[in-house]
Structures are given as C-alpha cells and as structure tokens.
Design a protein around this motif. Sequence first.
Motif, PDB file in Angstrom:
ATOM      1  N   ALA A  40      39.237  -2.940  35.156  1.00  0.00           N
ATOM      2  CA  ALA A  40      38.021  -2.532  36.149  1.00  0.00           C
ATOM      3  C   ALA A  40      37.209  -3.781  36.319  1.00  0.00           C
ATOM      4  CB  ALA A  40      37.149  -1.408  35.467  1.00  0.00           C
ATOM      5  N   HIS A  41      37.164  -4.667  35.536  1.00  0.00           N
ATOM      6  CA  HIS A  41      36.400  -5.779  35.748  1.00  0.00           C
ATOM      7  C   HIS A  41      37.265  -6.877  36.672  1.00  0.00           C
ATOM      8  CE1 HIS A  41      35.669 -10.246  34.867  1.00  0.00           C
ATOM      9  NE2 HIS A  41      34.420  -9.905  34.891  1.00  0.00           N
ATOM     10  N   TYR A  42      38.488  -6.624  36.577  1.00  0.00           N
ATOM     11  CA  TYR A  42      39.169  -7.479  37.699  1.00  0.00           C
ATOM     12  C   TYR A  42      39.385  -6.963  39.069  1.00  0.00           C
ATOM     13  CZ  TYR A  42      43.381  -9.714  39.941  1.00  0.00           C
ATOM     14  OH  TYR A  42      44.130 -10.619  40.763  1.00  0.00           O
ATOM     15  N   CYS A  43      39.293  -5.671  39.101  1.00  0.00           N
ATOM     16  CA  CYS A  43      39.038  -5.078  40.474  1.00  0.00           C
ATOM     17  C   CYS A  43      37.864  -5.397  41.046  1.00  0.00           C
ATOM     18  CB  CYS A  43      39.437  -3.309  40.271  1.00  0.00           C
ATOM     19  SG  CYS A  43      41.059  -3.086  39.862  1.00  0.00           S
ATOM     20  N   GLN A  44      36.709  -5.580  40.374  1.00  0.00           N
ATOM     21  CA  GLN A  44      35.393  -5.800  41.082  1.00  0.00           C
ATOM     22  C   GLN A  44      35.257  -7.428  41.165  1.00  0.00           C
ATOM     23  OE1 GLN A  44      32.107  -3.853  38.989  1.00  0.00           O
ATOM     24  NE2 GLN A  44      33.522  -2.610  37.790  1.00  0.00           N
ATOM     25  N   ARG A  45      35.914  -8.334  40.226  1.00  0.00           N
ATOM     26  CA  ARG A  45      35.533  -9.674  40.413  1.00  0.00           C
ATOM     27  C   ARG A  45      36.885 -10.215  40.326  1.00  0.00           C
ATOM     28  NH1 ARG A  45      31.478  -7.424  37.588  1.00  0.00           N
ATOM     29  NH2 ARG A  45      29.514  -7.470  38.393  1.00  0.00           N
ATOM     30  N   PRO A  46      37.817 -10.535  41.264  1.00  0.00           N
ATOM     31  CA  PRO A  46      38.942 -11.063  41.267  1.00  0.00           C
ATOM     32  C   PRO A  46      38.660 -12.686  41.569  1.00  0.00           C
ATOM     33  CG  PRO A  46      39.075  -9.960  43.304  1.00  0.00           C
ATOM     34  CD  PRO A  46      37.681  -9.500  42.590  1.00  0.00           C
ATOM     35  N   LYS A  48      39.798 -14.424  43.779  1.00  0.00           N
ATOM     36  CA  LYS A  48      39.429 -14.460  45.006  1.00  0.00           C
ATOM     37  C   LYS A  48      38.718 -13.290  45.459  1.00  0.00           C
ATOM     38  CE  LYS A  48      43.951 -17.045  46.050  1.00  0.00           C
ATOM     39  NZ  LYS A  48      45.077 -16.898  47.007  1.00  0.00           N
ATOM     40  N   ALA A  49      37.696 -13.712  46.040  1.00  0.00           N
ATOM     41  CA  ALA A  49      36.565 -12.472  46.493  1.00  0.00           C
ATOM     42  C   ALA A  49      37.265 -11.653  47.656  1.00  0.00           C
ATOM     43  CB  ALA A  49      35.309 -13.412  47.081  1.00  0.00           C
ATOM     44  N   ASP A  50      37.893 -12.309  48.335  1.00  0.00           N
ATOM     45  CA  ASP A  50      38.544 -11.174  49.400  1.00  0.00           C
ATOM     46  C   ASP A  50      39.330 -10.004  48.720  1.00  0.00           C
ATOM     47  OD1 ASP A  50      37.595 -12.838  51.350  1.00  0.00           O
ATOM     48  OD2 ASP A  50      39.731 -14.149  51.337  1.00  0.00           O
ATOM     49  N   ASN A  51      39.926 -10.065  47.506  1.00  0.00           N
ATOM     50  CA  ASN A  51      40.705  -9.167  47.033  1.00  0.00           C
ATOM     51  C   ASN A  51      39.863  -8.181  46.107  1.00  0.00           C
ATOM     52  OD1 ASN A  51      42.972 -10.456  48.135  1.00  0.00           O
ATOM     53  ND2 ASN A  51      43.284 -11.681  46.007  1.00  0.00           N
ATOM     54  N   ALA A  52      38.540  -8.303  46.308  1.00  0.00           N
ATOM     55  CA  ALA A  52      37.794  -7.224  45.405  1.00  0.00           C
ATOM     56  C   ALA A  52      37.867  -5.817  45.900  1.00  0.00           C
ATOM     57  CB  ALA A  52      36.285  -7.785  45.399  1.00  0.00           C
ATOM     58  N   ALA A  53      37.364  -5.118  45.162  1.00  0.00           N
ATOM     59  CA  ALA A  53      37.504  -3.499  45.729  1.00  0.00           C
ATOM     60  C   ALA A  53      36.267  -3.256  46.534  1.00  0.00           C
ATOM     61  CB  ALA A  53      37.517  -2.622  44.629  1.00  0.00           C
ATOM     62  N   LYS A  54      36.393  -2.581  47.424  1.00  0.00           N
ATOM     63  CA  LYS A  54      35.229  -2.365  48.373  1.00  0.00           C
ATOM     64  C   LYS A  54      35.213  -0.782  48.709  1.00  0.00           C
ATOM     65  CE  LYS A  54      35.896  -6.702  50.738  1.00  0.00           C
ATOM     66  NZ  LYS A  54      36.381  -7.500  51.832  1.00  0.00           N
ATOM     67  N   TRP A  96      32.683 -17.851  34.581  1.00  0.00           N
ATOM     68  CA  TRP A  96      33.776 -18.868  34.852  1.00  0.00           C
ATOM     69  C   TRP A  96      34.450 -18.418  36.347  1.00  0.00           C
ATOM     70  CZ3 TRP A  96      39.186 -17.873  35.395  1.00  0.00           C
ATOM     71  CH2 TRP A  96      40.166 -18.822  35.366  1.00  0.00           C
ATOM     72  N   VAL A  97      34.665 -17.178  36.707  1.00  0.00           N
ATOM     73  CA  VAL A  97      35.059 -16.660  37.841  1.00  0.00           C
ATOM     74  C   VAL A  97      34.249 -17.283  38.860  1.00  0.00           C
ATOM     75  CG1 VAL A  97      35.631 -14.687  39.343  1.00  0.00           C
ATOM     76  CG2 VAL A  97      36.348 -14.715  37.096  1.00  0.00           C
ATOM     77  N   GLU A  98      33.023 -17.290  38.961  1.00  0.00           N
ATOM     78  CA  GLU A  98      31.906 -18.131  39.703  1.00  0.00           C
ATOM     79  C   GLU A  98      32.214 -19.359  39.895  1.00  0.00           C
ATOM     80  OE1 GLU A  98      30.184 -16.627  42.120  1.00  0.00           O
ATOM     81  OE2 GLU A  98      30.568 -14.583  41.434  1.00  0.00           O
ATOM     82  N   TRP A  99      32.253 -20.129  38.806  1.00  0.00           N
ATOM     83  CA  TRP A  99      32.663 -21.518  38.835  1.00  0.00           C
ATOM     84  C   TRP A  99      33.885 -21.790  39.707  1.00  0.00           C
ATOM     85  CZ3 TRP A  99      35.999 -24.550  35.723  1.00  0.00           C
ATOM     86  CH2 TRP A  99      35.771 -25.765  35.501  1.00  0.00           C
TER      87      TRP A  99
END
Length: 345
Positions: A40-46, A48-54, A96-99
């Motif tokens: 669930a965390h990966y689906c929200q914040r992968p 690459k931002a383009d691959n996030a669930a919407k 870490w993902v944001e960095w």
Amino acid sequence: LADDTEAYSVKYLTSSKLLHLQLRDPAFRKHFLLQCLILAHYCQRPPKADNAAKGELLEKVKAMEDSLWAALESMDSSGPKFAATLRTVIQRENHWVEWKREQCPAFEKHKPKEKKAAKAEARRTGGEEDKPMPLNKAMLAKRARQQPTVAALPPVYKVRLANPELDRLWNLSDTNEEALASEGRKHVHTPGLREFFAPVVDEMDPENGYEEMYKKKNDKVYCWRAHRLVAKNNLQVFTKMVGTDFNLDQAMPLLFEELAKPEEAGEKKTDAMKKEDGDDKMVEDGDDKKEEAIQKDEITVKKEEVAVKKDLVVKKEEVVKKEEVTVKKEAAAVPKEDKGAKRKA
C-alpha cells in the motif's frame, strides 16, 4: 519487537492447503499484514511520482491501509508497539523517497542568519549595560564545584574500525586527496637505508654490549618497516628476507659493502656499479664470443684435414696390400706352370 529475549525465524510452507491452518498463527498474520502495508505504501509513494495511484484507486488504497493499521494494533499485547515502530520506519522511507526524487541533495546544515542578526542588534542597542558582571576566581571555582560533572562524549567518526587509534587515523581527513595535501605530510621524513639501519649496525658490534632480546631485529614493527624500505631500494635482498629465516643481521652485509667479509667484498658489487659496468661487459662478452667462434672454426678445419689425411693413408695402405697380394698370387702361379711343362716333356 516482542519482549522475548530470544528471536527466531519461521520458514512457512507455500502449499495452499495449509493456508487456513497458517492463518491461526498470529506471527504469520502479522507478517502478512506487514507485506500488505508495504504494498500500500509503494502504491501511494513509488520512486517515480508518475506511477502513483490516483483517483478512486488511491482512495481504496488509503482505506485498505487504515484497516491494516487497525488490524495490526488489535492483534495482541505487542500490536501497538509493533505498529508504532512500523510507522517510524515508513516515515523514514517517505523521507528517503523524497530525497531520491530531488536527485539526492547534500545534507548540509547552515547556521541561520537570524541569530547572527539578533546578536548584532543586541550589541548595538544593549551596549555594555546588558553584559553580566565579571566574576572572580573564587566564585567561578565554587560554581564549578556545585555543577555536576558530565563525562566527555566520545568523538563522532564517519568510519569506525573497532579500534580508537584506527578510528582517529581514518577520520583525519574526508578524502585521500585531502590527506595527501595536508600540512602534516609535508614534514614526514622517509629515512634512507643507512639512517634507518644505523641501530642494527651498532647492535652487530659485540663491543657495544647489546643483549639479544633487546635488539631491533626482534621488534616486529621495526622489521615490518625494514622490509618495506628494503623492498623500495633493493629487491634482490628483499626476496631473500621474505618467507625465510634471513634476519636483519644477515641482510646488512648485502646492503652495505663495508660490513661484508674481506673475501666476499671483492666479489660483490653494488647495483649502481653493475649498471655502470653493464655495457662494457656486454661488449667484452661479445668479443670473447667472436674469438671463441673463430677458434672453434679453426679447430673444426684442422680436424677435417687430419681426417682427410687419415683416409688417404688408409686407402694407400689398402692399395699396397692389394698389390702385394696380387704379386704373391702371380709368383705362386709361375712355378706350377713350369712343373706341368716338365711333366709333359
């Protein structure tokens, strides 16, 4: 995360027929819910931002994540503690993902300029009146005794090698280039062979009275440095010293000619003298080889002449012998003819 003093891991079988039995194990359910939270965390914040669930998919993922947190916290007595630890880990994962998304900027903290401006303003407005009154030495000593002593914190090192001295050495500079360009290395002195081995030469003289156990050749650190210095200056001696019982006393005559025995001093030369005499020796060796080749050719010619003469003599002897044999045969045949003629008469 549990209060148990011993930790253990379980390897679960993958058969679908055992799933309903495995779900009875709270540890298995905890692992399963943890994997679902990671998904669930990966689906929200992968990464690459383009691959996030919407849209609707994002709402469903958030609802599922809330139900997973509630299930984890209500499992057993260690559920709330496990969930709190997991939230901290996921929060760090978000950082870490944001960095990574920001292309890994450097972690540098600068002092805020507001504090400097505030101090400057206080100095301009307050003047000397806001400064505390100076204390004498007795009052300072009394305050120092009343304050509790705090142990000095150990230094924080980037590289830790489980040894205080190694930690200090490896953290003197951040990079190898800075270590080589440091001011301390400018004063580093690498001794020569004579300067370094002067104590060993003194210890070799029996008149100085050094005891065997206190000699430098028994010091492992000194021997290690000696091996490095000899390897840099004389590889022939170094090959004899490595992997054998060849100690420093035996190496000194090979390094310094004046310490060699009289009968050996005339035979041995230093590497520098050998290099200087190398060209002359090559020329002399070439001339000697030419002379030897000429002498060999002359010897072979003489041998061939002797062999030819021997063949001629042998052939002459054989011819003479054959002529003698034929003469004897003819002489023996003449009397027989005369006897036959007489008998006929």
